[in-house]
Design an enzyme around this catalytic site. Sequence first.
Site, short mmCIF file in Angstrom:
data_model
loop_
_atom_site.label_atom_id
_atom_site.label_comp_id
_atom_site.label_asym_id
_atom_site.label_seq_id
_atom_site.Cartn_x
_atom_site.Cartn_y
_atom_site.Cartn_z
N THR A 18 0.71 -1.20 0.02
CA THR A 18 0.08 0.08 -0.01
C THR A 18 0.85 1.35 0.00
O THR A 18 0.51 2.43 -0.65
CB THR A 18 -0.98 0.13 1.24
OG1 THR A 18 -1.79 -1.14 1.14
CG2 THR A 18 -1.73 1.25 1.36
N SER A 65 1.58 -7.50 -0.70
CA SER A 65 2.37 -8.74 -0.17
C SER A 65 1.60 -9.71 0.08
O SER A 65 1.93 -10.85 0.54
CB SER A 65 2.66 -7.86 1.32
OG SER A 65 1.70 -7.92 2.20
N THR A 98 1.58 -4.36 4.39
CA THR A 98 1.31 -4.65 5.68
C THR A 98 0.89 -6.19 5.93
O THR A 98 0.90 -6.57 7.20
CB THR A 98 0.68 -3.68 6.48
OG1 THR A 98 -0.84 -3.49 5.96
CG2 THR A 98 0.96 -2.18 6.48
N ASP A 99 0.18 -6.81 4.94
CA ASP A 99 -0.76 -7.88 5.04
C ASP A 99 0.22 -9.07 5.55
O ASP A 99 0.06 -9.91 6.46
CB ASP A 99 -1.52 -8.29 3.69
CG ASP A 99 -2.61 -7.29 3.66
OD1 ASP A 99 -2.94 -6.59 4.82
OD2 ASP A 99 -3.42 -7.25 2.75
C1 SIN Z 1 -0.32 -5.29 1.16
O1 SIN Z 1 -0.01 -5.96 2.09
O2 SIN Z 1 0.50 -5.31 0.06
C2 SIN Z 1 -1.52 -4.56 0.90
C3 SIN Z 1 -2.10 -3.94 2.26
C4 SIN Z 1 -0.86 -2.96 2.78
O3 SIN Z 1 0.16 -2.76 2.30
O4 SIN Z 1 -1.31 -2.40 3.86
#
Ligand code: SIN
Length: 340
Positions: A18, A65, A98-99
């Site tokens: 993100t 991710s 973050t995932d």
């Molecule tokens: C991801 O993990 O690539 C999408 C969600 C995020 O980064 O918060």
Amino acid sequence: MASTSTLPQVALLATGGTIAGVASTPLEQISYQAGVLPVERMLESLPGIDGVARIAGVQWGNLPSENITPKDWAVLGKKCAEILANPDFCGMALTHGTDTLEETAFYLDLVLPPGKPVVLTGAMRPATSLSADGPINIRDAVAVAACPAAYGRGVLLVMNGRILAARAAVKVSTLDVEAFRALESGCLGRVINGEPHFYHGNEHAPPLSGACAALTGQPELPRVDILYACAGMPEDLARHSLERAQGIVLAGMGNGSMPQRICRELRTGMTAGLPVVRTSRTGSGPVTPLEEYADFIPGGMLSAAKARVLLMLGLGTAQSDDAIFRLRHLRQLFAVGGKL
Ligand code: SIN
């Protein structure tokens, strides 16, 4: 302020997420494409970052991710090891979705020796959003990567001004910018106005940092499945994994408990030398040894996702086909890696 040429140099490795995401309007915060902007564009949104450190942007990939796999961890781990071996860099920061950030961070913690700082960060709002959190998170992560007090602390995660240990950090929110916490152990420090503050010294090396360094760059790790326990859970889920995986992590109820029928199935695995680790689906608190589950491996403080990473690497470092030896090795790893 130090002159630019005397500032420490930090590598900023971009992997996607993100933080590099783009939405159709600045008001859109939820529907967007992750992993679009290149690292140079992210740096453009950080005026003044060159007063914190000299930054060498490296584009490793640009993925959401959820698509990152253990093979990617291997390539990433090798790249990080190369950067850390370069005397020009005092440390490195990584941008990541973050995932699955907590899994990548723990993997890197296990394969990279605890020397120069390695600091992961991400964002909960896309780069195009009003009040995007990515730029400030990158600034803070770079500041920690350039900070001598961060040396020897293992892999760190910096989000929303908090500094967390990779082993302890878990994602606790689907939308909040305060998305990561170390629920039991708390954060290691904070970044205040761009300046890192650690609450304690780093006299104790973090448990298991670099313990699996022999596997850096190893693309094939054993398959480990996570089973999520729930009321009336069908046994054939357990059987499916027992037939295919080399290890199982149970995201158990409460203190790592499970329905009796599931316990009977999983016990057949343990008896045949297939390790089963008990963790908890509750999200906080340790999973302790219990007499009724004495043959299973307690995951301690580790979440199911982190226990899976440790079990994959632990199976890879067991260096013996002997089931008893392998289980003893894994019990020791989890006793250290899962401790409070
Ligand atoms: C991801 O993990 O690539 C999408 C969600 C995020 O980064 O918060």
